[in-house]
Design a protein around this motif. Structure first.
Motif, mmCIF file in Angstrom:
data_model
loop_
_atom_site.group_PDB
_atom_site.id
_atom_site.type_symbol
_atom_site.label_atom_id
_atom_site.label_comp_id
_atom_site.label_asym_id
_atom_site.label_seq_id
_atom_site.Cartn_x
_atom_site.Cartn_y
_atom_site.Cartn_z
ATOM 1 N N GLY A 101 42.868 38.988 44.649
ATOM 2 C CA GLY A 101 43.203 40.265 44.036
ATOM 3 C C GLY A 101 41.963 41.091 44.054
ATOM 4 N N GLU A 102 42.256 42.438 44.276
ATOM 5 C CA GLU A 102 41.038 43.300 44.325
ATOM 6 C C GLU A 102 40.221 43.353 43.213
ATOM 7 N N SER A 103 39.164 43.957 43.176
ATOM 8 C CA SER A 103 38.135 44.080 42.091
ATOM 9 C C SER A 103 38.791 44.760 40.952
ATOM 10 N N GLY A 104 38.666 44.458 39.826
ATOM 11 C CA GLY A 104 39.285 45.164 38.603
ATOM 12 C C GLY A 104 40.802 44.617 38.331
ATOM 13 N N SER A 105 41.055 43.744 39.282
ATOM 14 C CA SER A 105 42.745 43.232 38.940
ATOM 15 C C SER A 105 43.085 42.435 37.873
ATOM 16 N N GLY A 106 41.800 41.798 37.194
ATOM 17 C CA GLY A 106 41.990 41.144 35.981
ATOM 18 C C GLY A 106 41.819 39.542 36.286
ATOM 19 N N LYS A 107 41.315 38.916 37.413
ATOM 20 C CA LYS A 107 41.323 37.636 38.076
ATOM 21 C C LYS A 107 40.606 37.070 36.737
ATOM 22 N N THR A 108 39.318 37.353 36.355
ATOM 23 C CA THR A 108 38.310 36.516 35.379
ATOM 24 C C THR A 108 39.121 36.722 34.127
ATOM 25 N N VAL A 109 39.761 37.877 33.892
ATOM 26 C CA VAL A 109 40.423 37.886 32.397
ATOM 27 C C VAL A 109 41.474 36.685 32.355
ATOM 28 N N LEU A 110 42.291 36.549 33.544
ATOM 29 C CA LEU A 110 43.251 35.662 33.431
ATOM 30 C C LEU A 110 42.672 34.251 33.242
ATOM 31 N N VAL A 111 41.786 33.873 34.146
ATOM 32 C CA VAL A 111 41.607 32.520 34.130
ATOM 33 C C VAL A 111 40.936 32.236 32.724
ATOM 34 N N SER A 112 40.120 33.163 31.821
ATOM 35 C CA SER A 112 39.406 32.947 30.725
ATOM 36 C C SER A 112 40.607 32.973 29.655
ATOM 37 N N SER A 113 41.828 33.642 29.695
ATOM 38 C CA SER A 113 42.830 33.295 28.903
ATOM 39 C C SER A 113 43.861 32.211 29.161
ATOM 40 N N PHE A 114 43.758 31.632 30.379
ATOM 41 C CA PHE A 114 44.453 30.240 30.819
ATOM 42 C C PHE A 114 43.457 29.430 29.992
ATOM 43 N N ARG A 164 38.615 38.072 22.119
ATOM 44 C CA ARG A 164 39.413 37.953 20.658
ATOM 45 C C ARG A 164 38.631 38.696 19.349
ATOM 46 N N ASP A 165 37.411 38.553 19.507
ATOM 47 C CA ASP A 165 36.760 38.728 18.206
ATOM 48 C C ASP A 165 36.088 40.089 18.332
ATOM 49 N N SER A 166 35.923 40.717 19.309
ATOM 50 C CA SER A 166 35.252 42.146 19.363
ATOM 51 C C SER A 166 35.958 42.872 20.662
ATOM 52 N N ALA A 167 37.045 42.570 20.887
ATOM 53 C CA ALA A 167 37.819 43.628 22.070
ATOM 54 C C ALA A 167 36.682 43.674 23.309
ATOM 55 N N THR A 168 36.068 42.895 23.661
ATOM 56 C CA THR A 168 35.007 42.986 24.740
ATOM 57 C C THR A 168 35.639 42.286 26.006
ATOM 58 N N THR A 169 35.856 42.800 27.058
ATOM 59 C CA THR A 169 36.063 42.372 28.483
ATOM 60 C C THR A 169 35.188 41.641 29.090
ATOM 61 N N PRO A 170 35.330 40.582 29.723
ATOM 62 C CA PRO A 170 34.192 40.099 30.481
ATOM 63 C C PRO A 170 33.651 41.178 31.389
ATOM 64 N N MET A 171 32.359 40.883 31.785
ATOM 65 C CA MET A 171 31.597 41.592 32.779
ATOM 66 C C MET A 171 32.082 41.432 34.173
ATOM 67 N N PRO A 172 32.116 42.297 35.161
ATOM 68 C CA PRO A 172 32.951 42.130 36.566
ATOM 69 C C PRO A 172 32.022 40.928 37.088
ATOM 70 N N THR A 173 32.640 40.431 37.963
ATOM 71 C CA THR A 173 32.214 39.566 38.889
ATOM 72 C C THR A 173 31.958 39.563 40.438
ATOM 73 N N ARG A 174 31.135 40.674 40.569
ATOM 74 C CA ARG A 174 31.024 41.342 41.824
ATOM 75 C C ARG A 174 30.775 40.376 43.092
ATOM 76 N N PHE A 175 31.303 40.278 44.169
ATOM 77 C CA PHE A 175 30.937 39.326 45.422
ATOM 78 C C PHE A 175 31.004 37.829 45.110
ATOM 79 N N THR A 176 31.466 37.457 43.940
ATOM 80 C CA THR A 176 31.037 36.051 43.539
ATOM 81 C C THR A 176 32.475 35.377 43.809
ATOM 82 N N ASN A 177 32.447 34.349 44.539
ATOM 83 C CA ASN A 177 33.698 33.426 44.827
ATOM 84 C C ASN A 177 33.395 32.228 44.108
#
Length: 397
Positions: free
Chosen positions: A16-29, A64-77
């Motif tokens: 997925g492109e940057s900002g498409s929500g990959k880190t949020v998805l795996v965190s919520s999984f 969950r507790d502060s409505a804070t989304t994860p920091m972007p993980t740029r260029f990180t595989n």
């Protein structure tokens, strides 16, 4: 003597492109399984790397507790390694089952690599090495960013053509290095699911709405991507793209009108994430049966296509795995493709054909008889059926 635990590993690749929500998805999984909000009674999901698990849980708790989304993980595989451990089951039941532990490798391909050229020869090599790590995946999720669809409402083709075109060009650039001197690849993701991330932005949509939009606006781009993928693999007829679709949402986001930042993130309203394990485990088995029924595949392709199909099928049907192993050894000694199809295919077909009330009955029986692995795998199949019935997932027919 068999070594314990016996492990079956499945792999899934997420693009997925940057900002498409990959880190949020795996965190919520992962997150709900660690905080007591997971109601599953059959298995625990464990992060194999403690630091990685803590970061995912931190991301989840921040949302969950502060409505804070994860920091972007740029260029990180990143490859996230999870183990699915049965909560119970010892003694004779444990000895008879074909495997004890299911592992899931979730390969996250950096979004920036879709959009930007390598900045150096070193980065070019890193992209190649990263891509090679996910070649063992049978299933790949290609994320379509719901926010970008919304931003291009009425002109969705602009975004879809850019997304699919950038990904195709990325593959073209990697092609020579991936193929090397050996030519097309035998082991390669064969099932590509177009997945709408941030599906909560479209509360009135089901998977068919998403599919119809993509086909209407970008069918030619999908076909061009299919042609590029086909150039990479042996037996390109065993390749599915533009035939499987799903909706994905990690949560329902309520935004502040003033700045568009999250005011509240309801992580109980997830869509599609409960299908990740069933898709990684069972969809390759289903597709292998479908393709073998419809076409003659080279033996080397069959051996790598859903390479855990035998043990998954044995776990699903309750077949004694010793009998399955004996059958597979006999087939392995034969050079005849017909022997493989005639002897192994019926076993695999039996596993995928059980549906509806019969499947529910098998699950209940496995639970009552403390056949915990069979209960888990039949529950995966029930979840897969529910995903289709609820129009969250659409599979190739």
């Amino acid at each position: 003597m068999a070594m314990y635990p016996r492990i079956r590993q499945q792999n899934i690749a997420v693009f997925g492109e940057s900002g498409s929500g990959k880190t949020v998805l795996v965190s919520s999984f992962y997150g709900p399984t660690q905080v007591g909000s997971d109601t599953n009674d059959l298995w625990h999901l464990v992060a194999d790397k403690t630091g990685q698990g803590n970061r995912l849980l931190q991301n989840y708790l921040g949302m969950r507790d502060s409505a804070t989304t994860p920091m972007p993980t740029r260029f990180t595989n990143t490859t996230y390694d999870f183990s699915v451990k049965l909560k119970t089951g010892e003694g004779e039941e444990a000895k008879k089952r074909p495997f004890d532990e299911l592992r899931l490798a979730w390969h996250d391909y950096p979004g920036e690599w879709f959009e930007e050229d390598p900045s150096s020869d070193e980065e070019h090599l890193r992209r190649i090495d990263t891509f090679k790590t996910l070649l063992s995946s049978d299933v790949a999720l290609l994320l379509v960013d719901g926010q970008k669809l919304l931003d291009n409402r009425g002109e969705e083709e602009r975004y879809l053509k850019s997304l699919l075109g950038n990904f195709r060009q990325n593959l073209v650039r990697l092609k020579d290095d991936l193929l090397g001197d050996d030519g097309p690849l035998t082991e390669f993701p064969r099932i590509w699911i177009l997945s709408l991330s941030k599906a909560d932005l479209f509360p009135d949509w089901d998977v068919n709405t998403f599919r119809e939009l993509v086909i209407l606006k970008a069918s030619e781009d999908i076909e061009r991507l299919r042609s590029t993928l086909a150039e990479l693999v042996v037996a390109p007829e065993a390749l599915s793209i533009g035939e499987d679709f799903m909706l994905l949402s990690s949560a329902k986001f309520e935004l502040q009108p003033s700045n568009g930042e999250p005011a509240r993130i309801d992580l109980t309203q997830r869509v599609g994430l409960d299908l990740v394990l069933p898709i990684a485990s069972l969809l390759p088995l289903e597709r292998r049966v479908l393709w073998e029924e419809r076409m003659t595949l080279p033996r080397k392709v069959v051996d790598t296509l859903a390479d855990g199909a035998d043990v998954i099928a044995a776990a699903l049907t309750g077949t004694k795995f010793a009998r399955v192993e004996k059958l597979l050894r006999r087939v392995a000694k034969s050079s005849q493709q017909a022997d493989l199809v005639a002897k192994v295919l019926p076993l695999l077909a039996d596993a995928i054909e059980v549906v509806g009330p019969k499947l529910q009955e098998m699950n209940e029986q496995a639970r009552s008889e403390h056949q915990y692995l069979r209960a888990m795998v039949t529950q995966f199949k029930i979840d897969l059926e529910s995903g289709v019935a609820e129009k969250v997932l659409r599979k190739q027919k």
